[in-house]
Write a protein that holds these residues in place. Structure first.
Motif, mmCIF file in Angstrom:
data_model
loop_
_atom_site.group_PDB
_atom_site.id
_atom_site.type_symbol
_atom_site.label_atom_id
_atom_site.label_comp_id
_atom_site.label_asym_id
_atom_site.label_seq_id
_atom_site.Cartn_x
_atom_site.Cartn_y
_atom_site.Cartn_z
ATOM 1 N N PHE A 94 0.837 -1.203 0.000
ATOM 2 C CA PHE A 94 0.000 0.000 0.000
ATOM 3 C C PHE A 94 0.876 1.260 0.000
ATOM 4 C CE2 PHE A 94 -2.072 3.095 2.999
ATOM 5 C CZ PHE A 94 -3.116 3.494 2.191
ATOM 6 N N PHE A 95 1.886 1.301 0.867
ATOM 7 C CA PHE A 95 2.746 2.497 0.920
ATOM 8 C C PHE A 95 3.615 2.590 -0.340
ATOM 9 C CE2 PHE A 95 1.449 2.323 5.315
ATOM 10 C CZ PHE A 95 1.278 3.667 5.608
ATOM 11 N N ARG A 96 4.098 1.436 -0.814
ATOM 12 C CA ARG A 96 4.932 1.466 -2.028
ATOM 13 C C ARG A 96 4.125 1.970 -3.222
ATOM 14 N NH1 ARG A 96 5.810 -2.159 -6.375
ATOM 15 N NH2 ARG A 96 4.834 -3.985 -5.409
ATOM 16 N N LYS A 97 2.967 1.355 -3.436
ATOM 17 C CA LYS A 97 2.193 1.673 -4.644
ATOM 18 C C LYS A 97 1.515 3.036 -4.532
ATOM 19 C CE LYS A 97 1.967 -2.261 -7.222
ATOM 20 N NZ LYS A 97 2.025 -2.349 -8.678
ATOM 21 N N MET A 98 0.779 3.256 -3.450
ATOM 22 C CA MET A 98 -0.125 4.409 -3.418
ATOM 23 C C MET A 98 0.551 5.708 -3.002
ATOM 24 S SD MET A 98 -3.873 2.945 -2.680
ATOM 25 C CE MET A 98 -4.556 4.404 -3.416
ATOM 26 N N VAL A 99 1.619 5.601 -2.214
ATOM 27 C CA VAL A 99 2.305 6.824 -1.797
ATOM 28 C C VAL A 99 3.540 7.053 -2.668
ATOM 29 C CG1 VAL A 99 3.444 8.033 0.114
ATOM 30 C CG2 VAL A 99 1.498 6.516 0.573
ATOM 31 N N ARG A 100 4.433 6.051 -2.742
ATOM 32 C CA ARG A 100 5.720 6.290 -3.387
ATOM 33 C C ARG A 100 5.647 6.242 -4.914
ATOM 34 N NH1 ARG A 100 8.959 2.722 -0.798
ATOM 35 N NH2 ARG A 100 9.292 1.282 -2.513
ATOM 36 N N GLU A 101 5.018 5.236 -5.467
ATOM 37 C CA GLU A 101 5.058 5.078 -6.926
ATOM 38 C C GLU A 101 3.960 5.854 -7.637
ATOM 39 O OE1 GLU A 101 5.243 0.861 -7.716
ATOM 40 O OE2 GLU A 101 7.169 0.669 -6.669
ATOM 41 N N LYS A 102 2.728 5.708 -7.227
ATOM 42 C CA LYS A 102 1.630 6.346 -7.951
ATOM 43 C C LYS A 102 1.254 7.709 -7.386
ATOM 44 C CE LYS A 102 -0.288 1.974 -9.534
ATOM 45 N NZ LYS A 102 -0.197 2.214 -10.999
ATOM 46 N N LYS A 103 1.710 7.988 -6.181
ATOM 47 C CA LYS A 103 1.447 9.284 -5.544
ATOM 48 C C LYS A 103 -0.048 9.624 -5.515
ATOM 49 C CE LYS A 103 5.997 11.250 -6.615
ATOM 50 N NZ LYS A 103 6.644 9.933 -6.732
ATOM 51 N N ILE A 104 -0.854 8.615 -5.240
ATOM 52 C CA ILE A 104 -2.305 8.838 -5.154
ATOM 53 C C ILE A 104 -2.670 9.427 -3.798
ATOM 54 C CG2 ILE A 104 -4.566 7.666 -5.181
ATOM 55 C CD1 ILE A 104 -3.222 5.613 -7.126
ATOM 56 N N LEU A 105 -1.936 9.016 -2.776
ATOM 57 C CA LEU A 105 -2.191 9.512 -1.425
ATOM 58 C C LEU A 105 -0.932 10.155 -0.877
ATOM 59 C CD1 LEU A 105 -3.942 6.388 0.172
ATOM 60 C CD2 LEU A 105 -5.079 8.472 -0.604
ATOM 61 N N SER A 106 -1.120 11.166 -0.019
ATOM 62 C CA SER A 106 0.027 11.705 0.705
ATOM 63 C C SER A 106 0.369 10.722 1.823
ATOM 64 C CB SER A 106 -0.325 13.065 1.302
ATOM 65 O OG SER A 106 -1.249 12.892 2.370
ATOM 66 N N LEU A 107 1.554 10.848 2.364
ATOM 67 C CA LEU A 107 1.953 9.967 3.459
ATOM 68 C C LEU A 107 0.960 10.065 4.627
ATOM 69 C CD1 LEU A 107 3.998 8.069 4.780
ATOM 70 C CD2 LEU A 107 5.306 10.078 5.466
ATOM 71 N N LEU A 108 0.555 11.293 4.939
ATOM 72 C CA LEU A 108 -0.399 11.486 6.042
ATOM 73 C C LEU A 108 -1.730 10.790 5.786
ATOM 74 C CD1 LEU A 108 -0.135 15.140 7.345
ATOM 75 C CD2 LEU A 108 -0.668 13.141 8.724
ATOM 76 N N GLU A 109 -2.233 10.949 4.556
ATOM 77 C CA GLU A 109 -3.509 10.301 4.219
ATOM 78 C C GLU A 109 -3.381 8.783 4.304
ATOM 79 O OE1 GLU A 109 -5.290 13.499 0.947
ATOM 80 O OE2 GLU A 109 -3.806 12.029 0.296
ATOM 81 N N ALA A 110 -2.235 8.281 3.840
ATOM 82 C CA ALA A 110 -2.026 6.829 3.844
ATOM 83 C C ALA A 110 -1.952 6.307 5.274
ATOM 84 C CB ALA A 110 -0.756 6.484 3.075
ATOM 85 N N VAL A 111 -1.208 7.020 6.132
ATOM 86 C CA VAL A 111 -1.099 6.580 7.534
ATOM 87 C C VAL A 111 -2.480 6.594 8.193
ATOM 88 C CG1 VAL A 111 -0.205 7.227 9.806
ATOM 89 C CG2 VAL A 111 1.332 7.176 7.844
ATOM 90 N N GLU A 112 -3.249 7.625 7.898
ATOM 91 C CA GLU A 112 -4.584 7.733 8.500
ATOM 92 C C GLU A 112 -5.460 6.515 8.177
ATOM 93 O OE1 GLU A 112 -6.372 11.554 7.975
ATOM 94 O OE2 GLU A 112 -8.312 10.880 8.749
ATOM 95 N N LYS A 113 -5.358 6.030 6.941
ATOM 96 C CA LYS A 113 -6.156 4.877 6.502
ATOM 97 C C LYS A 113 -5.820 3.587 7.235
ATOM 98 C CE LYS A 113 -7.407 5.886 1.849
ATOM 99 N NZ LYS A 113 -8.860 5.849 2.095
ATOM 100 N N CYS A 114 -4.616 3.549 7.836
ATOM 101 C CA CYS A 114 -4.184 2.328 8.537
ATOM 102 C C CYS A 114 -4.222 2.508 10.039
ATOM 103 C CB CYS A 114 -2.743 1.976 8.183
ATOM 104 S SG CYS A 114 -2.348 2.029 6.464
ATOM 105 N N THR A 115 -4.601 3.697 10.515
ATOM 106 C CA THR A 115 -4.490 3.960 11.953
ATOM 107 C C THR A 115 -5.765 4.624 12.504
ATOM 108 O OG1 THR A 115 -3.384 6.079 11.506
ATOM 109 C CG2 THR A 115 -1.957 4.168 11.838
ATOM 110 N N LEU A 116 -5.858 5.930 12.291
ATOM 111 C CA LEU A 116 -6.969 6.682 12.893
ATOM 112 C C LEU A 116 -8.338 6.271 12.330
ATOM 113 C CD1 LEU A 116 -7.612 8.948 14.918
ATOM 114 C CD2 LEU A 116 -7.426 10.574 13.028
#
Ligand SMILES: [Zn+2]
Length: 462
Positions: free
Chosen positions: A356-378
């Motif tokens: 999820f972090f590799r594809k959506m944040v680093r490679e495709k840049k669909i989500l910001s790091l903050l948005e991605a972390v939120e989806k797995c935590t808060l």
């Protein structure tokens, strides 16, 4: 100067509630976060997180870990510190006994449990045939069992309607109303009737509409990532606009996995979806890594009903489309191999969160790091009502993952290509309840600080 039990130093700390990432030191006392500061602090154990991300531990809202040691290991190596079991209508019925056993033995991560209707409650009232409905009397007994489970600390109710297509509306609504009264969530693996049919999603939304309960639609991409994702998300949007509490969880793969003996692999069902034997990959047992044939299908259905089989059915872009929505939470759908063997199964078990972090944040840049972390935590913590988890603040439970956003990667492969349980890269430290469970990327054996989460109702209802 205070000496903390554990200090994570110099990392980029993600505060998902304030929506900021700041360089700070995190001090842990016993099982809680007790300071987050830019001042220099000392600990009995110190972890250097320079250049790394320090995030609340991931919460896997849809899994089937249910106390499985191999699944617990694969989860924590991915950064998961809390898993929700009992999904898809399965799991454990005697939750009190399970919680006591798990806490006595210890576990790598925290576990919350849903009570499964479609296998467990139906089984408990003697329904053997998935195609028949429960009687009035059986619904009453299931209702009593469900209330008892909530009083024992179950976090919600799960349906796997596809595994029990005979489930009646009465059965589903009666149990969901009880969940609503106890302020619990209802997770539903919908009964997809044919490849382009969204009526099963409407049925799930109806549960919230009719009972007011919070509904979480399970592994959304496995259900609707087959060319109808845009329409499915529009239905969810409209329901949310009407004020309904509906959300969804989803993984990072287009191919789902379930046991060969299930209704999903009944011939009439496969015909409806146009799946051929060669679309199905055996994930466990003696045919692991092989596509099915008529002969092996019949053999497994007869003699090895529990073996996992993967079905390639979805469209990759629809994963990203779903997970870009703010109300879709990341989940793995992790499940144990029936024999407990390793090196088999679905790569989701080891790869979901780093992928999820590799594809959506680093490679495709669909989500910001903050948005991605939120989806797995808060986001999952809020759905589940866990006020001390999924957040980075003083007083919160010290569940923490440290990873490198530049290198975090999944290595797990489908079993015809490589190792389905290969360890990910880029996740160096995982702390559960203040104790190190993963250090320098490796599991610390015998470190089992995970606790069962008893979500006890404020008072006994009825
Ligand atoms: Zn499911």
């Amino acid at each position: 100067m205070n000496i903390y039990d554990l200090v994570v130093k110099n990392g980029n700390v993600v505060d998902v509630e304030q929506k900021i990432i700041k360089k700070a030191n995190v001090g842990i006392c016993k099982n809680k976060i007790c300071t987050i500061t830019d001042k220099n602090i000392k600990g009995n154990v110190e972890i250097d997180a320079s250049g790394l991300i320090v995030s609340p531990g991931f919460i896997d809202i849809h899994g089937h870990v249910d106390g499985s040691i191999p699944c617990g290991k694969l989860s924590v190596l991915q950064g998961v510190t809390t898993t929700v079991g009992g999904n898809c209508g399965g799991g454990i019925l005697d939750i009190k006994k399970f919680f006591d056993e798990q806490d006595n033995r210890g576990f790598f991560i925290n576990q919350a449990q849903l009570i499964g209707h479609s296998f467990r409650l139906r089984e408990a009232v003697g329904i053997g045939d998935p195609y028949i409905s429960a009687t009035k009397r059986q619904i009453e007994i299931m209702s009593d069992l469900l209330k008892k489970s909530f009083q024992d600390g179950a976090i919600g109710l799960s349906f796997g309607i596809e595994y029990a297509p005979g489930s009646s509306r009465d059965e589903i609504m009666t149990l969901s109303s009880i969940a609503e009264k106890y302020d619990k969530i209802v997770a539903i693996h919908t009964n997809v009737n044919n490849p382009n049919d969204l009526s099963s999603l409407k049925d799930a939304i109806d549960i919230s509409e009719e009972t007011g309960v919070e509904v979480l639609v399970s592994h959304f991409v496995y259900q609707y990532g087959t060319g109808i994702m845009t329409e499915a998300l529009e239905m969810m949007d409209r329901a949310r606009d009407r004020g309904l509490r509906v959300s969804a969880d989803s993984g990072m793969y287009t191919a789902f996995s379930t046991f060969i003996g299930s209704t999903i692999y009944d011939e009439q069902y496969m015909k409806k979806f146009g799946w051929k034997f060669e679309d199905l990959l055996v994930a466990t047992g003696k045919y692991k890594g092989k596509r099915l044939t008529r002969d092996t299908y019949e053999e497994l259905r007869k003699y090895s009903k529990e073996e996992s089989v993967i079905c390639f059915t979805g469209i990759e872009d629809e994963i990203y489309e779903a997970l870009a929505k703010e109300y879709v939470i990341l989940s793995s759908d992790i499940g144990p191999s029936p024999t407990g063997r390793t090196s088999e199964g679905h790569p989701q078990n080891a790869g979901t969160f780093p992928r999820f972090f590799r594809k959506m944040v680093r490679e495709k840049k669909i989500l910001s790091l903050l948005e991605a972390v939120e989806k797995c935590t808060l986001s999952p913590a809020n759905r589940l009502g866990l006020t001390n988890k999924g957040r980075m603040k003083v007083g919160a439970d010290a569940d923490i993952v440290v990873f490198d956003i530049d290198t975090i990667s999944d290595k797990a492969q489908f079993p015809d290509i490589g190792e389905p349980d290969a360890k990910p890269e880029g996740i160096s430290t995982v702390v559960v309840n203040g104790k190190l469970v993963v250090s320098e990327g490796d599991l610390i054996l015998n470190s089992m600080p995970g606790k069962c989460i008893r979500d006890l109702p404020a008072c006994t209802i009825w």
